[in-house]
Design an enzyme around this catalytic site. Structure first.
Site, PDB file in Angstrom:
ATOM      1  N   ILE A   1      -3.415  94.408 -18.068  1.00  0.00           N
ATOM      2  CA  ILE A   1      -3.092  95.708 -17.480  1.00  0.00           C
ATOM      3  C   ILE A   1      -3.133  96.720 -18.619  1.00  0.00           C
ATOM      4  O   ILE A   1      -2.993  96.361 -19.790  1.00  0.00           O
ATOM      5  CB  ILE A   1      -1.732  95.737 -16.739  1.00  0.00           C
ATOM      6  CG1 ILE A   1      -0.582  95.338 -17.669  1.00  0.00           C
ATOM      7  CG2 ILE A   1      -1.752  94.846 -15.511  1.00  0.00           C
ATOM      8  CD1 ILE A   1       0.788  95.443 -16.996  1.00  0.00           C
ATOM      9  N   ASP A   2      -3.350  97.995 -18.279  1.00  0.00           N
ATOM     10  CA  ASP A   2      -3.480  99.031 -19.299  1.00  0.00           C
ATOM     11  C   ASP A   2      -2.221  99.137 -20.159  1.00  0.00           C
ATOM     12  O   ASP A   2      -1.106  98.833 -19.712  1.00  0.00           O
ATOM     13  CB  ASP A   2      -3.732 100.392 -18.652  1.00  0.00           C
ATOM     14  CG  ASP A   2      -5.116 100.511 -18.045  1.00  0.00           C
ATOM     15  OD1 ASP A   2      -5.964  99.646 -18.319  1.00  0.00           O
ATOM     16  OD2 ASP A   2      -5.336 101.482 -17.292  1.00  0.00           O
ATOM     17  N   ARG A   3      -2.412  99.645 -21.354  1.00  0.00           N
ATOM     18  CA  ARG A   3      -1.305  99.887 -22.284  1.00  0.00           C
ATOM     19  C   ARG A   3      -0.204 100.734 -21.633  1.00  0.00           C
ATOM     20  O   ARG A   3       0.979 100.435 -21.767  1.00  0.00           O
ATOM     21  CB  ARG A   3      -1.850 100.592 -23.524  1.00  0.00           C
ATOM     22  CG  ARG A   3      -0.793 101.061 -24.517  1.00  0.00           C
ATOM     23  CD  ARG A   3      -1.472 101.728 -25.705  1.00  0.00           C
ATOM     24  NE  ARG A   3      -0.508 102.063 -26.747  1.00  0.00           N
ATOM     25  CZ  ARG A   3      -0.831 102.267 -28.018  1.00  0.00           C
ATOM     26  NH1 ARG A   3      -2.092 102.181 -28.394  1.00  0.00           N
ATOM     27  NH2 ARG A   3       0.082 102.554 -28.912  1.00  0.00           N
TER      28      ARG A   3
ATOM     29  N   THR B   1       0.303 101.261 -18.429  1.00  0.00           N
ATOM     30  CA  THR B   1       0.762 100.745 -17.141  1.00  0.00           C
ATOM     31  C   THR B   1       1.879  99.747 -17.374  1.00  0.00           C
ATOM     32  O   THR B   1       1.790  98.908 -18.272  1.00  0.00           O
ATOM     33  CB  THR B   1      -0.402 100.056 -16.397  1.00  0.00           C
ATOM     34  OG1 THR B   1      -1.453 100.990 -16.211  1.00  0.00           O
ATOM     35  CG2 THR B   1       0.050  99.526 -15.046  1.00  0.00           C
TER      36      THR B   1
ATOM     37  N   ARG C   1      -6.784 104.572 -11.734  1.00  0.00           N
ATOM     38  CA  ARG C   1      -6.608 105.915 -12.274  1.00  0.00           C
ATOM     39  C   ARG C   1      -7.784 106.818 -11.882  1.00  0.00           C
ATOM     40  O   ARG C   1      -7.593 107.979 -11.479  1.00  0.00           O
ATOM     41  CB  ARG C   1      -6.442 105.836 -13.794  1.00  0.00           C
ATOM     42  CG  ARG C   1      -5.174 105.090 -14.186  1.00  0.00           C
ATOM     43  CD  ARG C   1      -5.167 104.639 -15.643  1.00  0.00           C
ATOM     44  NE  ARG C   1      -5.097 105.757 -16.564  1.00  0.00           N
ATOM     45  CZ  ARG C   1      -5.009 105.611 -17.887  1.00  0.00           C
ATOM     46  NH1 ARG C   1      -4.979 104.391 -18.421  1.00  0.00           N
ATOM     47  NH2 ARG C   1      -4.952 106.661 -18.676  1.00  0.00           N
TER      48      ARG C   1
END
Length: 323
Positions: free
Chosen positions: A140-142, A144, A246
């Site tokens: 998962i994104d940094r 998020t 996003r």
């Protein structure tokens, strides 16, 4: 040095041949292994195999003479007591097969330019006396927050990776977005493309005839709204593209609150913390040992504060359960 034939263990079900070699012969490079496979020196059950071949318990792998076969694996990075306590605080579920974290916003999952502290570099803190280091099976994104699944053994990692690859895992995200999408629910069907390369590259919604674009689908539903100023969205990605949620929210005309990369001024509102309001809320997946595992993660502090300000009722987070 001589030819040896090794069995595939129960724990190594569905593992790729190259990852099996990486486990047993960590010094062997991918290029060297590809050459051994290409020349027929590596065989599975007596047949020529490729590096991508997936193994099953009981199969026999022919291993040709490999120079420096006794070379030890690299020494794992040392984690201190502070690292162990920090990582253990993130654990919301653990059994003999998996560990599940509620990752905070701002903590990268893996390293990169300028990143020295990340989840992958701290996984030795979660060995719990096991011989195996936990392994990432998705990302998962940094920025998020939320659920991050770890496999406790290589075999479990292969099974879980296969579940994500075949879309047997249902992922649910919560987001606070600008505006109020109309219609209130639907499917965002927009292909995505990358502009540039490296960590600064942008993902953008692309034209359908763009040969370089990747198919991307996201289900969405408005759970609540504060007039037309801000809304609470539930998002379910049906594909797994970089920054998919996003970019899809931006394309919907409702960028995610606090998004530093997408949405422009509309993603930033006075009176709310300027951090990405995107949370990996729930996972439903086949458990490696059988049955279905259902997981939920509490909202991070900045999203709890925003929910409270807007009057959104998140309800009680259910404990992990396997059925």
């Amino acid at each position: 040095m001589s030819v040896v034939t090794l069995p595939v263990s129960e724990d190594e079900a569905e593992i790729r041949l190259d990852r099996w070699f990486r486990r047993h012969y960590p010094h062997l490079t991918q290029g060297a292994l590809q050459k051994l496979c290409r020349t027929g020196q590596v065989k599975v059950d007596g047949k020529k195999a490729e590096t991508s071949t997936r193994l099953q318990p009981g199969q026999m792998v022919r291993v040709p003479p490999i120079p420096n076969a006794a070379k030890p694996a690299p020494i794992a990075p040392v984690v201190d007591e502070r690292d162990i306590k920090e990582m253990e605080r993130l654990v919301i579920y653990k059994d003999d097969h998996v560990i599940v974290l509620n990752k905070p916003s701002g903590l990268p999952v893996q390293g990169g330019p300028g990143i020295t502290r990340h989840v992958d570099g701290l996984l030795d803190a979660l060995r719990y006396d096991s011989e195996h280091r936990p392994r990432l099976v998705h990302r998962i994104d940094r920025d998020t927050s939320g659920l991050l699944l770890l496999a406790r053994t290589p075999g479990v990692a292969a099974k879980l990776a296969a579940a994500f690859r075949t879309r047997d895992v249902k992922k649910t995200y919560w987001a606070v977005v600008s505006g109020r999408p109309s219609p209130a629910e639907g499917v965002i069907d927009l292909p995505l493309a990358r502009l540039g390369a490296g960590p600064g590259a942008l993902t953008v919604a692309a034209e359908r005839d763009d040969e370089d674009a990747a198919h991307a689908l996201t289900e969405y539903a408005v759970r609540d709204a504060a007039g037309r100023k801000l809304s609470w969205l539930e998002l379910s990605p049906l594909t797994g593209r970089t920054h998919q949620l996003r970019v899809h929210c931006e394309a919907l005309g409702s960028p995610i609150l606090g998004d530093p990369k997408y949405g422009g001024e509309a993603a930033h509102k006075d009176g709310f913390e300027d951090r990405l309001h995107l949370h990996a809320r729930a996972l439903v997946l086949p458990h490696p040992a059988g049955g279905t595992l259902r997981l939920e993660a509490e909202l991070p502090p900045h999203m709890r504060d925003t929910f409270r300000q807007l009057g959104f009722e998140a309800g009680q987070t259910r404990a992990a359960r396997r059925s």
